[in-house]
Scaffold this active site. Structure first.
Site, PDB file in Angstrom:
ATOM      1  N   ASP B   7      -3.308  15.856  -1.596  1.00  0.00           N
ATOM      2  CA  ASP B   7      -3.005  15.174  -0.308  1.00  0.00           C
ATOM      3  C   ASP B   7      -1.692  14.423  -0.732  1.00  0.00           C
ATOM      4  O   ASP B   7      -1.097  14.133  -1.497  1.00  0.00           O
ATOM      5  CB  ASP B   7      -4.433  13.438  -0.371  1.00  0.00           C
ATOM      6  CG  ASP B   7      -4.271  12.499   0.802  1.00  0.00           C
ATOM      7  OD1 ASP B   7      -3.882  13.283   1.957  1.00  0.00           O
ATOM      8  OD2 ASP B   7      -3.479  11.160   0.444  1.00  0.00           O
ATOM      9  N   SER B   8      -1.235  13.327   0.574  1.00  0.00           N
ATOM     10  CA  SER B   8       0.317  13.332   0.552  1.00  0.00           C
ATOM     11  C   SER B   8       0.121  12.216  -0.477  1.00  0.00           C
ATOM     12  O   SER B   8       1.307  11.887  -0.906  1.00  0.00           O
ATOM     13  CB  SER B   8       0.504  12.451   1.849  1.00  0.00           C
ATOM     14  OG  SER B   8      -0.343  11.724   2.869  1.00  0.00           O
ATOM     15  N   TYR B  39       3.466  12.041   4.712  1.00  0.00           N
ATOM     16  CA  TYR B  39       3.474  13.382   5.231  1.00  0.00           C
ATOM     17  C   TYR B  39       3.885  13.452   7.075  1.00  0.00           C
ATOM     18  O   TYR B  39       4.810  13.984   7.494  1.00  0.00           O
ATOM     19  CB  TYR B  39       3.230  14.690   4.263  1.00  0.00           C
ATOM     20  CG  TYR B  39       2.519  14.969   3.262  1.00  0.00           C
ATOM     21  CD1 TYR B  39       3.522  14.539   2.109  1.00  0.00           C
ATOM     22  CD2 TYR B  39       1.995  16.195   2.996  1.00  0.00           C
ATOM     23  CE1 TYR B  39       3.535  15.235   1.186  1.00  0.00           C
ATOM     24  CE2 TYR B  39       2.013  16.817   1.627  1.00  0.00           C
ATOM     25  CZ  TYR B  39       3.338  16.138   0.969  1.00  0.00           C
ATOM     26  OH  TYR B  39       3.382  16.074  -0.329  1.00  0.00           O
ATOM     27  N   CYS B  70      -5.224  16.004   3.677  1.00  0.00           N
ATOM     28  CA  CYS B  70      -4.230  15.120   4.682  1.00  0.00           C
ATOM     29  C   CYS B  70      -4.381  16.145   5.306  1.00  0.00           C
ATOM     30  O   CYS B  70      -3.639  17.023   5.541  1.00  0.00           O
ATOM     31  CB  CYS B  70      -2.725  15.595   3.870  1.00  0.00           C
ATOM     32  SG  CYS B  70      -1.624  14.769   4.854  1.00  0.00           S
ATOM     33  N   ASN B  71      -5.207  15.356   6.150  1.00  0.00           N
ATOM     34  CA  ASN B  71      -4.719  15.967   7.903  1.00  0.00           C
ATOM     35  C   ASN B  71      -3.259  16.420   8.411  1.00  0.00           C
ATOM     36  O   ASN B  71      -3.421  17.589   8.718  1.00  0.00           O
ATOM     37  CB  ASN B  71      -4.697  14.855   8.592  1.00  0.00           C
ATOM     38  CG  ASN B  71      -6.710  14.473   8.528  1.00  0.00           C
ATOM     39  OD1 ASN B  71      -7.177  15.150   9.439  1.00  0.00           O
ATOM     40  ND2 ASN B  71      -7.069  13.780   7.554  1.00  0.00           N
ATOM     41  N   GLU B 147      -2.750   0.435   3.565  1.00  0.00           N
ATOM     42  CA  GLU B 147      -2.124   0.626   2.391  1.00  0.00           C
ATOM     43  C   GLU B 147      -2.047  -1.193   1.408  1.00  0.00           C
ATOM     44  O   GLU B 147      -1.269  -1.320   0.629  1.00  0.00           O
ATOM     45  CB  GLU B 147      -0.411   0.895   2.535  1.00  0.00           C
ATOM     46  CG  GLU B 147      -1.386   2.215   2.674  1.00  0.00           C
ATOM     47  CD  GLU B 147      -0.309   3.751   1.710  1.00  0.00           C
ATOM     48  OE1 GLU B 147       0.713   3.162   0.782  1.00  0.00           O
ATOM     49  OE2 GLU B 147      -1.381   4.787   1.163  1.00  0.00           O
ATOM     50  N   CYS B 178      -7.060  10.944   9.652  1.00  0.00           N
ATOM     51  CA  CYS B 178      -6.198  10.513   8.536  1.00  0.00           C
ATOM     52  C   CYS B 178      -6.813  10.292   8.038  1.00  0.00           C
ATOM     53  O   CYS B 178      -8.266   9.014   7.716  1.00  0.00           O
ATOM     54  CB  CYS B 178      -5.537   9.827   8.950  1.00  0.00           C
ATOM     55  SG  CYS B 178      -4.223   9.040   7.503  1.00  0.00           S
ATOM     56  N   THR B 179      -6.827  10.755   6.724  1.00  0.00           N
ATOM     57  CA  THR B 179      -7.562  10.296   5.502  1.00  0.00           C
ATOM     58  C   THR B 179      -7.741   9.077   4.905  1.00  0.00           C
ATOM     59  O   THR B 179      -8.866   8.100   4.187  1.00  0.00           O
ATOM     60  CB  THR B 179      -7.372  10.728   3.994  1.00  0.00           C
ATOM     61  OG1 THR B 179      -6.392  10.600   3.886  1.00  0.00           O
ATOM     62  CG2 THR B 179      -7.927  12.761   4.224  1.00  0.00           C
ATOM     63  N   HIS B 180      -6.476   7.829   5.845  1.00  0.00           N
ATOM     64  CA  HIS B 180      -6.189   6.296   5.347  1.00  0.00           C
ATOM     65  C   HIS B 180      -7.692   5.552   6.214  1.00  0.00           C
ATOM     66  O   HIS B 180      -7.854   4.420   6.265  1.00  0.00           O
ATOM     67  CB  HIS B 180      -5.262   6.179   5.408  1.00  0.00           C
ATOM     68  CG  HIS B 180      -4.547   5.785   4.522  1.00  0.00           C
ATOM     69  ND1 HIS B 180      -4.103   7.007   4.161  1.00  0.00           N
ATOM     70  CD2 HIS B 180      -3.660   4.915   3.538  1.00  0.00           C
ATOM     71  CE1 HIS B 180      -3.097   7.092   3.016  1.00  0.00           C
ATOM     72  NE2 HIS B 180      -2.707   5.550   2.211  1.00  0.00           N
TER      73      HIS B 180
END
Lengths: 254, 254
Positions: B7-8, B39, B70-71, B147, B178-180
């Protein structure tokens, strides 16, 4: 005379703008490391490595003087850059600190910046050495807010309140320790009231006066390491016009 | 069997978590490119270059299968990775799309992600091919919010409203591209009401079932390209515990 300016991304264009306003004739080369922005969340070692690569890129462009527009790079890499480069290197931290000390009346000074800048303690140390009482706060959401173009409005005001509520009534001067923050200056002034807000970009351009001969062909070259998604929008937002942008290649190992 | 995940940054740990919950025995190697995160603001070429470097790092660790968590990397680099790697490569986009199509009743589907992911049009194209009506929106502030640890509260709710107000009443299913974003799932559900919210991390782990043999020693290795400022905090926020973290070196040119 050719001035090199580098920043982690587009924020340093506020510094470029202030320098150009003061020195109309010098040639300027700007490098924004948009392929690796933001520096403010990265480790010290990584910031130093990235900063050296940026400086070497500008060195190859034949600059006579380097301005490190990025506060995080100034905090972590300035000494190393001064040692390794064969031309004068200036960061944005000392000029901001000197300006704050000139303007404060009660020596109660606030400093805001990225996590890395605040954690480095460089601002706090310089201010405390001069006997100031210092409040500091990392404001990681300010950069993405500006990059979204949210420089006013409800969300921006809420985020400013979130970070700066503890500063209210406790300081008379605030240093904007990140090149993106000048775009939030008005809203920050509105929230804090009666506080002198120091914009490092003005401070650095003023402080160069002893070193810059305003001679040259008024050229301006803009390099970025990536044509990132909203680059044109941000260049326009900060400089108020669209300019030719070139991709920086060669020195970077990325 | 050894599964590689990259992932980024740290967001892909939501994918790792979902995969580990489903496959208890496989060995997992995770790489987060924290030296160059995010990214989602970068150009296609840069995302492809970074993704290839991440995949090559994991290839050297001897993986049997790669998950691109990462999408943005899935949107821009998946085809290239499938061509260049000698093991199966899976992205998070197709599983999310399939899950959304399974769950929607009226085929009105929303997709949110980074600027790069939304701009790539990959989600929209796959959904439209299946006859869905699609609404999409880039939400660049969601990643920095997460974050910062702001996964609830007033600012978060305001930002969710800012991005998603046009979706209200217009879709019955929303893909978190998005993974977040899974960390904001509850607040997003609260705001949109009666909308199925698809978490790609669950979708990808489900979709691997035909390819994964749940055999191995249950090892887990976490690599990051930078010990960024809040890395431990974020690993703990997502995985619920502190784990050994190693610095990834060797393959990266940075």
């Amino acid at each position: 005379m050719k001035i090199g300016i580098f920043d982690s991304g587009v924020g340093g264009l506020t510094v470029l703008k202030a320098i150009r306003e003061r020195y109309k004739n010098v040639d300027i080369v700007y490098l924004g490391d948009t392929a690796r922005v933001p520096y403010g969340i990265r480790s010290k070692d990584t910031v130093i490595r990235y900063s050296l690569e940026c400086a070497n890129f500008l060195k190859e462009k034949g600059i006579d003087l380097l301005v490190v527009a990025c506060n995080t790079a100034s905090a972590y890499a300035l000494e190393r850059l001064k040692t390794e480069m064969n031309f004068p290197v200036f960061g944005v931290i000392e000029p901001g600190v000197r300006e704050a000390l000139r303007r404060t009346k009660n020596k109660r000074i606030g400093i805001i910046g990225t996590s890395a800048t605040v954690k480095s303690g460089v601002y706090q140390e310089l201010l405390k050495k001069e006997g100031a009482y210092v409040l500091s706060k990392a404001c990681p959401l300010f950069v993405p807010l500006v990059e979204e173009g949210l420089i006013g409005g409800d969300i921006t005001r809420k985020v400013i309140e979130h970070y700066l509520k503890d500063f209210k009534g406790k300081i008379d001067t605030l240093i904007l320790g990140c090149t993106h923050y000048p775009l939030l200056k008005k809203e920050i002034e509105n929230f804090l009231k009666d506080v002198e807000v120091i914009d490092s970009s003005e401070a650095i351009s003023k402080s160069l006066s002893g070193y810059v001969k305003d001679e040259g062909n008024s050229t301006l070259e803009l390099f970025f390491t990536d044509f990132s998604q909203n680059l044109d929008f941000l260049v326009n937002l900060i400089l108020g016009k669209t300019l030719d942008i070139k991709l920086a290649e060669g020195v970077f190992a990325i």
